[in-house]
Design a protein around this motif. Structure first.
Motif, PDB file in Angstrom:
ATOM      1  N   SER A  39       0.826  -1.206   0.000  1.00 51.74           N
ATOM      2  CA  SER A  39       0.000   0.000   0.000  1.00 51.74           C
ATOM      3  C   SER A  39       0.862   1.259   0.000  1.00 51.74           C
ATOM      4  N   ILE A  40       1.905   1.262   0.807  1.00 50.61           N
ATOM      5  CA  ILE A  40       2.810   2.418   0.834  1.00 50.61           C
ATOM      6  C   ILE A  40       3.516   2.556  -0.513  1.00 50.61           C
ATOM      7  N   GLY A  41       3.916   1.433  -1.092  1.00 52.50           N
ATOM      8  CA  GLY A  41       4.596   1.458  -2.383  1.00 52.50           C
ATOM      9  C   GLY A  41       3.715   1.955  -3.510  1.00 52.50           C
ATOM     10  N   VAL A  42       2.412   1.800  -3.389  1.00 51.25           N
ATOM     11  CA  VAL A  42       1.487   2.307  -4.397  1.00 51.25           C
ATOM     12  C   VAL A  42       1.074   3.738  -4.076  1.00 51.25           C
ATOM     13  N   VAL A  44       2.535   6.245  -2.336  1.00 48.73           N
ATOM     14  CA  VAL A  44       3.520   7.333  -2.428  1.00 48.73           C
ATOM     15  C   VAL A  44       3.679   7.841  -3.866  1.00 48.73           C
ATOM     16  N   PRO A  45       3.859   6.971  -4.862  1.00 50.81           N
ATOM     17  CA  PRO A  45       3.946   7.494  -6.234  1.00 50.81           C
ATOM     18  C   PRO A  45       2.647   8.135  -6.717  1.00 50.81           C
ATOM     19  N   VAL A  46       1.505   7.574  -6.348  1.00 50.49           N
ATOM     20  CA  VAL A  46       0.225   8.156  -6.745  1.00 50.49           C
ATOM     21  C   VAL A  46       0.085   9.546  -6.144  1.00 50.49           C
ATOM     22  N   TYR A  47       0.411   9.690  -4.870  1.00 48.29           N
ATOM     23  CA  TYR A  47       0.354  11.002  -4.224  1.00 48.29           C
ATOM     24  C   TYR A  47       1.337  11.963  -4.875  1.00 48.29           C
ATOM     25  N   ALA A  48       2.516  11.486  -5.225  1.00 49.03           N
ATOM     26  CA  ALA A  48       3.517  12.359  -5.854  1.00 49.03           C
ATOM     27  C   ALA A  48       3.025  12.877  -7.198  1.00 49.03           C
ATOM     28  N   VAL A  49       2.392  12.027  -7.989  1.00 48.63           N
ATOM     29  CA  VAL A  49       1.876  12.447  -9.292  1.00 48.63           C
ATOM     30  C   VAL A  49       0.750  13.460  -9.113  1.00 48.63           C
ATOM     31  N   ILE A  50      -0.174  13.177  -8.203  1.00 50.38           N
ATOM     32  CA  ILE A  50      -1.283  14.106  -7.958  1.00 50.38           C
ATOM     33  C   ILE A  50      -0.756  15.439  -7.454  1.00 50.38           C
TER      34      ILE A  50
END
Length: 59
Positions: A39-42, A44-50
């Motif tokens: 969950s953290i691995g998914v 963090v990148p999603v939050y970074a893109v948003i």
């Protein structure tokens, strides 16, 4: 003495310190650990893109 010489009586590596076979609630603990890491691995990148897209739009 080593790196942890100042707290030697309290910090001693056991021979089988990470013995997963004898862990209590092994299936539950490992399942929750893997799910949390995934969950953290998914997330963090999603939050970074948003965050990056929101920053670009506001500029």
């Amino acid at each position: 003495m080593g790196a942890h010489g100042h707290d030697e009586p309290y910090y001693v590596h056991a021979k089988h310190m990470y013995n997963l076979d004898r862990m209590r609630y092994q299936k539950l603990t490992m399942s929750v650990s893997v799910l949390a890491a995934f969950s953290i691995g998914v997330a963090v990148p999603v939050y970074a893109v948003i965050f990056q897209q929101r920053k670009t739009v506001s500029a």
